[in-house]
Design a protein around this motif. Structure first.
Motif, PDB file in Angstrom:
ATOM      1  N   LYS A   1       0.813  -1.202  -0.043  1.00 12.11           N
ATOM      2  CA  LYS A   1      -0.037   0.045  -0.086  1.00 12.11           C
ATOM      3  C   LYS A   1       0.800   1.210  -0.045  1.00 12.11           C
ATOM      4  O   LYS A   1       0.480   2.399  -0.740  1.00 12.11           O
ATOM      5  CB  LYS A   1      -0.949   0.108   1.094  1.00 12.11           C
ATOM      6  N   TYR A   2       1.957   1.060   0.611  1.00 17.92           N
ATOM      7  CA  TYR A   2       2.803   2.435   0.797  1.00 17.92           C
ATOM      8  C   TYR A   2       3.579   2.596  -0.558  1.00 17.92           C
ATOM      9  O   TYR A   2       3.457   3.839  -0.989  1.00 17.92           O
ATOM     10  CB  TYR A   2       3.957   2.193   1.830  1.00 17.92           C
ATOM     11  N   PHE A   3       3.858   1.695  -1.139  1.00 22.03           N
ATOM     12  CA  PHE A   3       4.488   1.725  -2.695  1.00 22.03           C
ATOM     13  C   PHE A   3       3.479   2.383  -3.550  1.00 22.03           C
ATOM     14  O   PHE A   3       3.608   3.304  -4.528  1.00 22.03           O
ATOM     15  CB  PHE A   3       5.110   0.336  -3.228  1.00 22.03           C
ATOM     16  N   VAL A   4       2.147   2.000  -3.593  1.00 25.00           N
ATOM     17  CA  VAL A   4       1.170   2.259  -4.458  1.00 25.00           C
ATOM     18  C   VAL A   4       1.099   3.967  -4.098  1.00 25.00           C
ATOM     19  O   VAL A   4       0.782   4.664  -4.812  1.00 25.00           O
ATOM     20  CB  VAL A   4      -0.165   1.422  -4.122  1.00 25.00           C
ATOM     21  N   SER A   5       1.027   4.076  -2.851  1.00 24.64           N
ATOM     22  CA  SER A   5       0.746   5.772  -2.550  1.00 24.64           C
ATOM     23  C   SER A   5       1.506   6.628  -2.800  1.00 24.64           C
ATOM     24  O   SER A   5       1.466   7.719  -3.187  1.00 24.64           O
ATOM     25  CB  SER A   5       0.503   5.440  -0.778  1.00 24.64           C
ATOM     26  N   VAL A   6       3.078   6.181  -3.135  1.00 25.41           N
ATOM     27  CA  VAL A   6       3.815   7.203  -3.601  1.00 25.41           C
ATOM     28  C   VAL A   6       4.044   7.060  -4.999  1.00 25.41           C
ATOM     29  O   VAL A   6       4.881   7.625  -5.597  1.00 25.41           O
ATOM     30  CB  VAL A   6       5.312   6.834  -2.971  1.00 25.41           C
ATOM     31  N   GLY A   7       3.008   6.245  -5.590  1.00 28.62           N
ATOM     32  CA  GLY A   7       3.053   6.467  -7.029  1.00 28.62           C
ATOM     33  C   GLY A   7       3.926   5.200  -8.024  1.00 28.62           C
ATOM     34  O   GLY A   7       4.040   5.216  -9.006  1.00 28.62           O
ATOM     35  N   GLY A   8       4.117   4.315  -6.940  1.00 29.95           N
ATOM     36  CA  GLY A   8       5.307   3.213  -7.664  1.00 29.95           C
ATOM     37  C   GLY A   8       4.391   2.238  -8.631  1.00 29.95           C
ATOM     38  O   GLY A   8       4.953   1.835  -9.621  1.00 29.95           O
ATOM     39  N   LEU A   9       3.098   1.992  -8.193  1.00 24.01           N
ATOM     40  CA  LEU A   9       2.465   1.018  -9.201  1.00 24.01           C
ATOM     41  C   LEU A   9       2.254   1.860 -10.454  1.00 24.01           C
ATOM     42  O   LEU A   9       2.404   1.302 -11.558  1.00 24.01           O
ATOM     43  CB  LEU A   9       1.147   0.664  -8.605  1.00 24.01           C
ATOM     44  N   ASP A  10       1.880   3.067 -10.593  1.00 26.26           N
ATOM     45  CA  ASP A  10       1.810   3.796 -11.613  1.00 26.26           C
ATOM     46  C   ASP A  10       3.120   3.847 -12.568  1.00 26.26           C
ATOM     47  O   ASP A  10       3.155   3.813 -13.888  1.00 26.26           O
ATOM     48  CB  ASP A  10       1.268   5.163 -11.630  1.00 26.26           C
ATOM     49  N   THR A  11       4.209   3.946 -11.806  1.00 24.49           N
ATOM     50  CA  THR A  11       5.648   4.004 -12.288  1.00 24.49           C
ATOM     51  C   THR A  11       5.673   2.719 -13.221  1.00 24.49           C
ATOM     52  O   THR A  11       6.332   2.630 -14.284  1.00 24.49           O
ATOM     53  CB  THR A  11       6.709   4.360 -11.462  1.00 24.49           C
ATOM     54  N   LEU A  12       5.669   1.702 -12.568  1.00 20.99           N
ATOM     55  CA  LEU A  12       5.928   0.246 -13.193  1.00 20.99           C
ATOM     56  C   LEU A  12       5.046   0.094 -14.401  1.00 20.99           C
ATOM     57  O   LEU A  12       5.389  -0.478 -15.302  1.00 20.99           O
ATOM     58  CB  LEU A  12       5.573  -0.732 -12.223  1.00 20.99           C
ATOM     59  N   ALA A  13       3.785   0.513 -14.389  1.00 16.61           N
ATOM     60  CA  ALA A  13       2.817   0.368 -15.407  1.00 16.61           C
ATOM     61  C   ALA A  13       3.413   1.286 -16.713  1.00 16.61           C
ATOM     62  O   ALA A  13       3.411   0.853 -17.844  1.00 16.61           O
ATOM     63  CB  ALA A  13       1.325   0.833 -15.088  1.00 16.61           C
ATOM     64  N   LYS A  14       3.759   2.489 -16.432  1.00 14.72           N
ATOM     65  CA  LYS A  14       4.450   3.485 -17.535  1.00 14.72           C
ATOM     66  C   LYS A  14       5.693   2.558 -17.943  1.00 14.72           C
ATOM     67  O   LYS A  14       5.976   2.660 -19.283  1.00 14.72           O
ATOM     68  CB  LYS A  14       4.674   4.761 -16.856  1.00 14.72           C
ATOM     69  N   VAL A  15       6.324   2.204 -17.216  1.00  8.80           N
ATOM     70  CA  VAL A  15       7.668   1.473 -17.750  1.00  8.80           C
ATOM     71  C   VAL A  15       7.379   0.210 -18.559  1.00  8.80           C
ATOM     72  O   VAL A  15       7.854  -0.031 -19.505  1.00  8.80           O
ATOM     73  CB  VAL A  15       8.463   1.053 -16.607  1.00  8.80           C
ATOM     74  N   LEU A  16       6.163  -0.330 -18.182  1.00  7.88           N
ATOM     75  CA  LEU A  16       6.029  -1.608 -18.847  1.00  7.88           C
ATOM     76  C   LEU A  16       5.422  -1.280 -20.352  1.00  7.88           C
ATOM     77  O   LEU A  16       5.855  -1.825 -21.238  1.00  7.88           O
ATOM     78  CB  LEU A  16       4.929  -2.493 -18.414  1.00  7.88           C
ATOM     79  N   VAL A  17       4.899  -0.095 -20.318  1.00  8.35           N
ATOM     80  CA  VAL A  17       4.220   0.469 -21.730  1.00  8.35           C
ATOM     81  C   VAL A  17       5.320   0.880 -22.536  1.00  8.35           C
ATOM     82  O   VAL A  17       5.270   0.385 -23.789  1.00  8.35           O
ATOM     83  CB  VAL A  17       3.304   1.515 -21.366  1.00  8.35           C
TER      84      VAL A  17
END
Length: 523
Positions: free
Chosen positions: A225-241
């Motif tokens: 939850k902490y990693f998601v809250s700092v935008g980590g999941l969004d960053t991983l999705a962008k890197v994947l794209v």
């Protein structure tokens, strides 16, 4: 010979204290003997060599001897678990901290110190506890943040080698066995990891960071939850794209995309509801494209499919995207072509998610007022609705049989097969109408035993009836088995059946065909 050599080399170390070059050569020879040789490492510990090298690393004034001694210690610890246990003490961790904070220590000496920490904590819960209790893990996290600059990167210099070693050591601190306390401590640097991923897609940076992030968040909902809250999941999705875009011309980007996929999956594995954040990046579509790559091995495919499964487990938007991107045929293809059990399990998991979605949509379409609060309630309602459909279908079939027999008797057509059957069928129908609808299977099986009707009618009705019972598919799939072309062919074969019966049978088939079209349209 091995024991003799180790004894001579240990004596050489002891009597060459004023000759650092000779000591370095002796240490190199020792670690070449002990490397991946548990027996040699154990014998060297028994003759006191392990502790002597430990003392030599602390006492020598020569940097080359310190570096060689630390590296030799690491090799021996890595080769033998008893050597690991013997040296896994808070005193050694404190000595290693001194090497790391000493301003006179060169980058290579720090790297050797980090290597010893790595082998001490690997597969060792005691080592993981010592690295935390001595404050060593805090120093490693500082090195993670400060050793490399995002603006000035040179992946061939010593600083990068030190940073990479720190990443590997942090991974060992939190994983195998999983250590939640260390995970919670390491989550403090996850914002820095996110910045690295945003600024660089070099494999030498992305791989270590993804490994560290993935193991830090693994099975830890707080850190996830902490990693998601700092935008980590969004960053991983962008890197994947970005990597998927680059993969059209770069094979290495494809492999790196798999690494990012594993990390992304680790972030949502324990809370699939967080996958709703991935819909804006069309992550499911990207994962399906990645899965279609011919260069992937079985393990990589499993990782991708599991990620798709976690994305579609509870998120309707991702489920819809899976279907719109032809994910369903791809999963079925995996099941039919693969012989790997784990891969088939992963594909089945995704298909089960699709089944839940279609069942829930079907319930909502048929009854918009229906509220489905949880998976268990959904399952009960689906089973109840399916049972009602089977019961209704069985009654319709009996009603048709009765109509056919009645009309046949009224026209006085010669048909010995029908004689005495109408009353028997009606008796059977009335008898089974009293059966509890919950016992639909008993109802159908008994019916098939008692009712005897013309061959064409019997075969068609039994075919529909059997599929109604045995298939959990939607109604339109059941009706699809009755096909007008098939009936017309059978009509030609059985010209001795009265015309009125055939006409009525054809009307029944056409009615079923119409129902089939309407059902498909609704779906």
């Amino acid at each position: 010979d091995m024991k003799t050599d180790l004894n001579l080399l240990l004596e050489c170390l002891k009597y060459q204290m004023d000759c650092p070059v000779s000591q370095k050569e002796a240490l190199i020879t020792i670690y070449s003997i002990c490397q991946e040789n548990s027996e040699a490492s154990e014998y060297f510990r028994e003759i006191g060599g392990l502790m002597f090298i430990n003392d030599l690393a602390k006492s020598s004034v020569h940097c080359v001897v310190k570096e060689a001694a630390l590296f030799t210690l690491g090799i021996i610890i890595e080769s033998n678990v008893y050597c690991q246990q013997a040296l896994c003490t808070s005193a050694l961790f404190e000595d290693l901290i001194l090497f790391l904070i000493n301003k006179d220590s060169g980058v290579n000496l720090k790297r050797m110190s980090v290597y010893v920490i790595l082998v001490l904590v690997s597969n060792n819960s005691n080592g993981q506890a010592y690295v935390r209790d001595t404050g060593c893990i805090g120093l490693l996290l500082k090195l993670f943040r400060t050793t490399l600059s995002t603006s000035e990167m040179n992946l061939s210099n010593e600083c990068y080698q030190l940073w990479s070693s720190v990443c590997s050591t942090l991974c060992a601190c939190v994983n195998n066995p999983q250590n939640e306390d260390n995970q919670n401590i390491c989550c403090s640097v996850l914002p820095y990891a996110k910045e690295w991923l945003e600024s660089c897609t070099e494999p030498g940076i992305v791989r270590p960071i993804c490994s560290f992030v993935g193991l830090t968040v693994a099975n830890n909902s707080y850190v996830q939850k902490y990693f998601v809250s700092v935008g980590g999941l969004d960053t991983l999705a962008k890197v994947l794209v970005k990597l998927m875009r680059d993969s059209r011309v770069s094979h290495s980007s494809t492999k790196l995309a798999v690494v990012v996929t594993k990390t992304l999956d680790a972030c949502i594995a324990n809370d699939s509801a967080m996958s709703v954040m991935l819909t804006k990046y069309r992550t499911v579509s990207e994962l399906l494209k990645l899965l279609s790559n011919d260069t992937l091995d079985t393990g990589e495919k499993i990782s991708i499919i599991l990620a798709i499964g976690h994305c579609t487990e509870v998120c309707e938007e991702n489920q819809s995207e899976l279907l719109q991107s032809n994910g369903l045929p791809l999963m079925i293809q995996v099941l039919t072509e693969s012989q790997d059990e784990e891969l088939n399990k992963a594909a089945t998991y995704v298909l089960q998610n699709c089944q839940k979605m279609t069942e829930q949509l079907s319930l909502k379409i048929n009854d918009p007022s229906l509220s489905v609060n949880n998976a268990e309630e959904l399952d009960v309602q689906v089973r109840k609705r399916n049972l009602q459909e089977y019961w209704k279908k069985a009654k319709e079939i009996f009603h048709r049989i009765s109509l056919i027999e009645k009309e046949h008797d009224e026209e006085g057509v010669q048909g010995g097969v029908f004689v005495g059957r109408s009353s028997e069928a009606n008796t059977g129908a009335s008898k089974h109408c009293e059966v509890n609808p919950a016992d639909g299977k008993t109802y159908i099986e008994t019916t098939q035993k008692e009712v005897h009707c013309p061959q064409l009618t019997s075969k068609l009705d039994n075919q529909v009836l059997a599929q109604s019972v045995n298939s959990s598919a939607p109604k339109n799939r059941i009706l699809k088995t009755v096909d007008p072309v098939h009936v017309s062919t059978r009509h030609g074969e059985r010209s001795n059946i009265p015309c009125s019966v055939n006409e009525l049978q054809r009307d029944r088939v056409l009615q079923s065909h119409t129902i089939n079209e309407k059902t498909a349209c609704v779906k």
